[in-house]
Design a protein around this motif. Structure first.
Motif, PDB file in Angstrom:
ATOM      1  N   SER A 111      27.262 -13.858 -10.686  1.00  0.00           N
ATOM      2  CA  SER A 111      26.198 -12.986 -11.187  1.00  0.00           C
ATOM      3  C   SER A 111      24.906 -13.763 -11.484  1.00  0.00           C
ATOM      4  O   SER A 111      23.827 -13.207 -11.361  1.00  0.00           O
ATOM      5  CB  SER A 111      26.671 -12.248 -12.439  1.00  0.00           C
ATOM      6  N   TYR A 112      25.035 -15.037 -11.876  1.00  0.00           N
ATOM      7  CA  TYR A 112      23.795 -15.788 -12.092  1.00  0.00           C
ATOM      8  C   TYR A 112      23.996 -17.283 -11.872  1.00  0.00           C
ATOM      9  O   TYR A 112      25.119 -17.794 -11.933  1.00  0.00           O
ATOM     10  CB  TYR A 112      23.230 -15.547 -13.493  1.00  0.00           C
ATOM     11  N   TYR A 113      22.873 -17.923 -11.599  1.00  0.00           N
ATOM     12  CA  TYR A 113      22.804 -19.373 -11.418  1.00  0.00           C
ATOM     13  C   TYR A 113      21.577 -19.809 -12.204  1.00  0.00           C
ATOM     14  O   TYR A 113      20.465 -19.392 -11.894  1.00  0.00           O
ATOM     15  CB  TYR A 113      22.648 -19.694  -9.931  1.00  0.00           C
ATOM     16  N   ASP A 114      21.783 -20.593 -13.256  1.00  0.00           N
ATOM     17  CA  ASP A 114      20.678 -20.925 -14.158  1.00  0.00           C
ATOM     18  C   ASP A 114      20.591 -22.433 -14.308  1.00  0.00           C
ATOM     19  O   ASP A 114      21.465 -23.057 -14.893  1.00  0.00           O
ATOM     20  CB  ASP A 114      20.920 -20.259 -15.522  1.00  0.00           C
TER      21      ASP A 114
ATOM     22  N   ILE B 188      15.759 -12.149  -2.010  1.00  0.00           N
ATOM     23  CA  ILE B 188      14.941 -11.021  -1.574  1.00  0.00           C
ATOM     24  C   ILE B 188      13.643 -10.952  -2.366  1.00  0.00           C
ATOM     25  O   ILE B 188      12.697 -10.296  -1.958  1.00  0.00           O
ATOM     26  CB  ILE B 188      15.718  -9.685  -1.724  1.00  0.00           C
ATOM     27  N   LEU B 189      13.625 -11.629  -3.525  1.00  0.00           N
ATOM     28  CA  LEU B 189      12.389 -11.674  -4.307  1.00  0.00           C
ATOM     29  C   LEU B 189      12.332 -12.985  -5.079  1.00  0.00           C
ATOM     30  O   LEU B 189      13.346 -13.451  -5.587  1.00  0.00           O
ATOM     31  CB  LEU B 189      12.317 -10.498  -5.291  1.00  0.00           C
TER      32      LEU B 189
ATOM     33  N   ASP C  95      10.076 -14.920  -8.111  1.00  0.00           N
ATOM     34  CA  ASP C  95       9.023 -14.977  -9.128  1.00  0.00           C
ATOM     35  C   ASP C  95       8.808 -16.443  -9.470  1.00  0.00           C
ATOM     36  O   ASP C  95       9.780 -17.200  -9.570  1.00  0.00           O
ATOM     37  CB  ASP C  95       9.444 -14.238 -10.398  1.00  0.00           C
TER      38      ASP C  95
ATOM     39  N   THR D 103      12.326 -17.612 -10.710  1.00  0.00           N
ATOM     40  CA  THR D 103      13.465 -16.702 -10.727  1.00  0.00           C
ATOM     41  C   THR D 103      13.620 -16.126  -9.332  1.00  0.00           C
ATOM     42  O   THR D 103      12.630 -15.725  -8.711  1.00  0.00           O
ATOM     43  CB  THR D 103      13.249 -15.540 -11.719  1.00  0.00           C
TER      44      THR D 103
ATOM     45  N   HIS E  91      15.889 -13.376  -6.919  1.00  0.00           N
ATOM     46  CA  HIS E  91      16.838 -12.259  -6.881  1.00  0.00           C
ATOM     47  C   HIS E  91      17.448 -12.196  -5.498  1.00  0.00           C
ATOM     48  O   HIS E  91      16.750 -12.365  -4.510  1.00  0.00           O
ATOM     49  CB  HIS E  91      16.112 -10.958  -7.218  1.00  0.00           C
ATOM     50  N   PHE E  92      18.760 -11.942  -5.462  1.00  0.00           N
ATOM     51  CA  PHE E  92      19.471 -11.935  -4.188  1.00  0.00           C
ATOM     52  C   PHE E  92      20.104 -10.567  -3.924  1.00  0.00           C
ATOM     53  O   PHE E  92      20.448  -9.840  -4.873  1.00  0.00           O
ATOM     54  CB  PHE E  92      20.558 -13.007  -4.183  1.00  0.00           C
ATOM     55  N   ALA E  93      20.258 -10.242  -2.644  1.00  0.00           N
ATOM     56  CA  ALA E  93      20.868  -8.968  -2.277  1.00  0.00           C
ATOM     57  C   ALA E  93      22.280  -8.856  -2.858  1.00  0.00           C
ATOM     58  O   ALA E  93      22.733  -7.781  -3.249  1.00  0.00           O
ATOM     59  CB  ALA E  93      20.914  -8.830  -0.759  1.00  0.00           C
TER      60      ALA E  93
ATOM     61  N   SER F  59      23.131  -9.442  -5.511  1.00  0.00           N
ATOM     62  CA  SER F  59      22.955  -9.129  -6.937  1.00  0.00           C
ATOM     63  C   SER F  59      23.077 -10.350  -7.831  1.00  0.00           C
ATOM     64  O   SER F  59      23.134 -10.232  -9.043  1.00  0.00           O
ATOM     65  CB  SER F  59      23.929  -8.039  -7.389  1.00  0.00           C
ATOM     66  N   MET F  60      23.081 -11.527  -7.210  1.00  0.00           N
ATOM     67  CA  MET F  60      22.987 -12.746  -8.018  1.00  0.00           C
ATOM     68  C   MET F  60      21.518 -12.956  -8.403  1.00  0.00           C
ATOM     69  O   MET F  60      20.607 -12.608  -7.644  1.00  0.00           O
ATOM     70  CB  MET F  60      23.482 -13.950  -7.212  1.00  0.00           C
ATOM     71  N   VAL F  61      21.312 -13.470  -9.604  1.00  0.00           N
ATOM     72  CA  VAL F  61      19.970 -13.873  -9.998  1.00  0.00           C
ATOM     73  C   VAL F  61      20.000 -15.379 -10.266  1.00  0.00           C
ATOM     74  O   VAL F  61      20.973 -15.895 -10.825  1.00  0.00           O
ATOM     75  CB  VAL F  61      19.478 -13.090 -11.246  1.00  0.00           C
TER      76      VAL F  61
ATOM     77  N   HIS G 140      17.757 -18.779 -11.724  1.00  0.00           N
ATOM     78  CA  HIS G 140      16.581 -19.179 -12.496  1.00  0.00           C
ATOM     79  C   HIS G 140      16.518 -20.693 -12.545  1.00  0.00           C
ATOM     80  O   HIS G 140      17.550 -21.361 -12.666  1.00  0.00           O
ATOM     81  CB  HIS G 140      16.660 -18.611 -13.918  1.00  0.00           C
TER      82      HIS G 140
END
Lengths: 343, 343, 343, 343
Positions: free
Chosen positions: B147-150, B186-187, B189, B207, B209-211, B213-215, B217
């Motif tokens: 779900s995320y990579y920070d 896909i986006l 920031d 930041t 965003h991936f298709a 649904s991973m985000v 940062h």
């Protein structure tokens, strides 16, 4: 001076802490506690057999004997309850987040002025030894010109049905920022993600740019397996790290930084960085909540000006609102792109 | 198999490490080293009295005996030197960042295909025990859906005249991200600030965003008094923390996470979070650079496919370029607003 | 001044480090290396193709061209090799532990005086930035009167066939103690245990009492899963913690301590303890071994007096010997009791 | 089952904690609290307005309604107060250290048996999640044969007028050791130093040898600027580290250890050490004191056998007494030698 009667509305997670701290402050008497859940009231009576309890918040806002109404309910009810209490001429202390909208916050402040009562917001962090010491250090000029403020405030949960991670965690950071620098940002970037509840972001990243050329960044998450409460404040003279979970060295002041040399002929700046000593002042670990309660007493007794007054509440609510707008727009864009990407 | 002759161009910060590692790999012989600064070459000869040195990079790209040209110069010269070496039918290993533009990267890859030589990029991190183990753990499905990579990659300096903090630090993170997930965002920031050099951001927040649904940062800074190299990877099954500065426990796998319950009637999800055990697999601490060098040998000898080939280099350069564009636009906006704010 | 020729005997764990550091010091030339294992010599030649190697230590002690013989062999051979080298009029640098007995140490020093050569012992720790800074701090009087020195030096292995954990690890601590305070204990307690090898203690606890009323304690172990290198030095003014594995804050000086009040009427002292600030001076992280090598050069060239001369070697060997005697007697008692207890 | 009436004697440092925990346990009612200092009683009444208080311990030991007398006074009064309470047929819970002598402890146990009441000792640590989990792990055999137990329990103060650091801190360690292994040592070594009060050691080092071939070491200090609560337990299969101040990873189990190979021809054992994974089970952080109080209830109600009964109290008091004797003898020797050394 006679004890002020306190009525506490909301006995969930934070309520018992407020109860305990108002109970031991000599200036207050906890007269009545309200919660819609009888089991919670039962728990409250365990601490004080004589305590009056009720399931109706209005029983407190309208109670003739009560001087101060403390509101620790879900945010949606802050405004109506506070408004009603103020209209009855009572002081109010509202849990953070103060209100759901800046408009609500502004109206409460207007009403309170008209009624000659105090509207206070429980920004407990402002009463921690750490924040007080950071303020001293900053005001002494030791850090020099502030270039950045970088806060990481992540942990696992605590999820709340009515607020997202922004409204849950950011009030702490925004209050500290407002307290230390009193400057409003000229630009806010915000993005994040909703993993658990499609309507409530549980990870939010915020960047704020200020006219003073300070940049602030906030990493907020309910999804981190490790709890982190760390803030870096960079100045052109020294840098400060506040690790709120490090009891031995909550604050570290680094005599480190960047020394910028004269422009080079090919107009390239050659910076040199200094790694220096580290100093950790002893941070008194008073209970912040007790200090906040005592501050309420002094404000109500007219002994001091409010540091957590409605004006600050308005500014912080406005910051939350502005950030939420940027965040929403950003999340909509991502959602649209994702639809595009996933046929 | 006979030893391949290596020519190394650039003997600054990283060059000596490449020298040392190619020198001890049985598959290679460091034949010649080039640097425009005689003092650096002098230092190189201290390690190997027989070493040939030159102040001209072309002396290496054009040298008939040299099989592999290793380029560790400032980024601006990567493309011309690599191009010339490839045109002479030599394999090249290029320091990160690979190229200044995606176009350059794509042309080098095209040329290399035509010449039948290898273009490799030194993404050393991909050969650390930690990243290899994270890949295994991820591919085993243990973490569940990511779900995320920070990532936080901050320290004081090291400032470079020709690149900003994005091009200096992000290639590590982007390479790891591409290696682990192979998904393009896909986006994007991006924002940041230039404290020291008005033209080179020294703090950048990104930041993605991936298709899926991973985000992701990334907190990148040359302005932090503390060095942090920490990456959190959150899955819906488990979460992983990689602290590259913690030698005892580089990796921690948390059996912690969020359990989402059935929708409530009032359509509010009530999540529960689990705090569980922590497992730290032993991470073999091989020298990553030595493994990278050995990988180069195997690729050149046709024993294995390239994991740091030009294709990855193109993708990562494109990510850097895209991010830089967003970053520039954002910084322009801030500059404009600041002008507005400071008459 | 012309380069001194160095002959290194013993190329095991520490030898390569000595090789590397003597090689880069402008005052020395590594002329020859001896080891009984050809494979080790092969490895040495990888670093320097021109290097002369031999399997005979005597080939070095007797070599006419060699000025300094560096002995990094198992301790049993230190004395005979050093003696032979000295008799040939060569300076010697001996790995710790210096000698197996005080008698040997004393004879080497006598011979060296007679021959007019230097006997040096490689107490590398004395050249670390940390120990130097601790000495400065102590000599400045900042800590006040020293009341205790408490060292924990534990890790897993490295087991050695010829020495126990006392002779392996204690020389570091004893050398530091001798360097800082130059006082010999009036009483030594020592106990421990042999887990792996019935004849070689792998855990040893030592307590030393000093006339100055300082107490020193050493916790030495080859059996700890965690590596700890921590020393507490308590003074009546301030206290110092040296954590050698903490790169950010190797030293912490605590403005903490005990304030003793006037005697109470019931003749009980009521002490008050002060918890104060913490200061971490920046510790320069030079390579200690390089500094030790440079010190050897200066001593041999008569530029400075030896800080790691044979006299210190004698004192430290005597401490080891005294401790070993106490330890043996204690272990015998335990063994006897255990026999009694386990029919 | 009706609530048992509790009388608490002594409201100093620990008393309020006992008060709070007995107050919330459904099986008990705190009927009366005694302390010689009216100010302390005032504080007790703040928590419970209905509370009866007295300055006389006997008012509680002799109170007809009281079922359980909890004694949290200085150690000297434990025996007379407990004896008197037992003789009145009351159960007693005594603060650690249980008694000043083994003789006292044995008499209290004898009397309690005769009276058919319980004598319990507040070894709170035995009810921590950490100690419970260590016991499970040990009993499961996961650690293998235990070779050492190494505890560091140091901090600044808290000095007490009536006990030394041994009697203050060692009861925790001795209780844990007795709880985990139930083995008495065959030999005790103890030394230390009196820095502040010439008659009360504030640093004590203890080593215990056991027939099972386990060795235990305790580093106890009131003079350390850093607080350490760390215990290493080494087994021949795995090793465990308990860091009680590390909330994220209180326990770490290391799959590390020593593998002993076959005897060498020259009868030297060549051990190999394994560095392996680290596992940190989640330690439930229940309040140990609450669990201890509930255990008292269960024991008094006959639901379970006492884990903190007088028998354990006797064994631990005997260990303290034996250790004190060794310690005294050792300190006398040091004092004599010092006199000799300092004319």
């Amino acid at each position: 001076m006679s004890k002020k009667n306190v009525g506490l509305i909301g006995y969930g997670y934070w309520g018992p802490n407020l109860h305990r701290n108002f109970a031991v402050n000599p200036g207050f008497r906890v007269a009545m506690i309200a919660d819609t859940r009888p089991a919670r009231l039962e728990r409250a009576r365990q601490l004080d057999a004589n305590l009056q309890t009720t399931t109706s918040g209005e029983a407190i806002t309208d109670h003739p004997e009560i001087d101060l109404v403390v509101i620790a309910t879900p945010v949606a009810s802050h405004y109506p309850l506070a408004k009603r209490a103020i209209q009855q001429g009572k002081h109010v202390l509202v849990e953070k987040p103060f209100c759901a909208t800046t408009e609500e916050a502004e109206e409460l402040v207007r009403l309170a002025k008209a009624q000659g009562v105090q509207v206070l917001v429980d920004y407990t962090y402002l009463f921690t030894g750490a924040v007080r010491m950071i303020q001293e250090i900053h005001q002494s000029g030791e850090l020099g010109k502030i270039s950045y403020y970088d806060s990481t405030r992540v942990n696992l949960g605590l999820f709340q049905p009515d607020v997202n991670v922004l409204w849950d965690l950011a009030p702490h950071d925004f209050a500290i920022l407002d307290f230390l620098f009193g400057e409003e940002p000229i630009l806010i970037d915000a993005t994040g993600y909703c993993h658990v509840n499609p309507h409530l972001p549980d990870i939010v990243y915020i960047t704020m740019h200020f006219a003073s050329s300070m940049v602030a960044h906030f990493n907020l998450s309910w999804m981190s397996p490790v709890k982190v409460r760390r803030t870096l404040i960079g100045g052109d003279a020294k840098m400060l790290v506040w690790d709120d979970l490090n009891n031995d060295q909550k604050l570290k002041i680094y005599s480190s930084g960047i020394t910028v040399q004269q422009e080079h002929k090919r107009s390239v700046i050659i910076p040199e960085y200094r790694i220096g000593d580290i100093f950790s002042p002893r941070v008194p670990n008073n209970e912040a909540l007790a200090a906040m309660v005592e501050h309420c007493r002094q404000v109500i007794d007219g002994e001091t000006a409010a540091e957590i007054g409605g004006d600050r509440g308005i500014r912080i609510t406005r910051l939350l609102e502005r950030t939420q707008i940027i965040l929403d727009r950003n999340l909509e864009t991502v959602a649209a792109l994702r639809k595009g990407n996933t046929p």
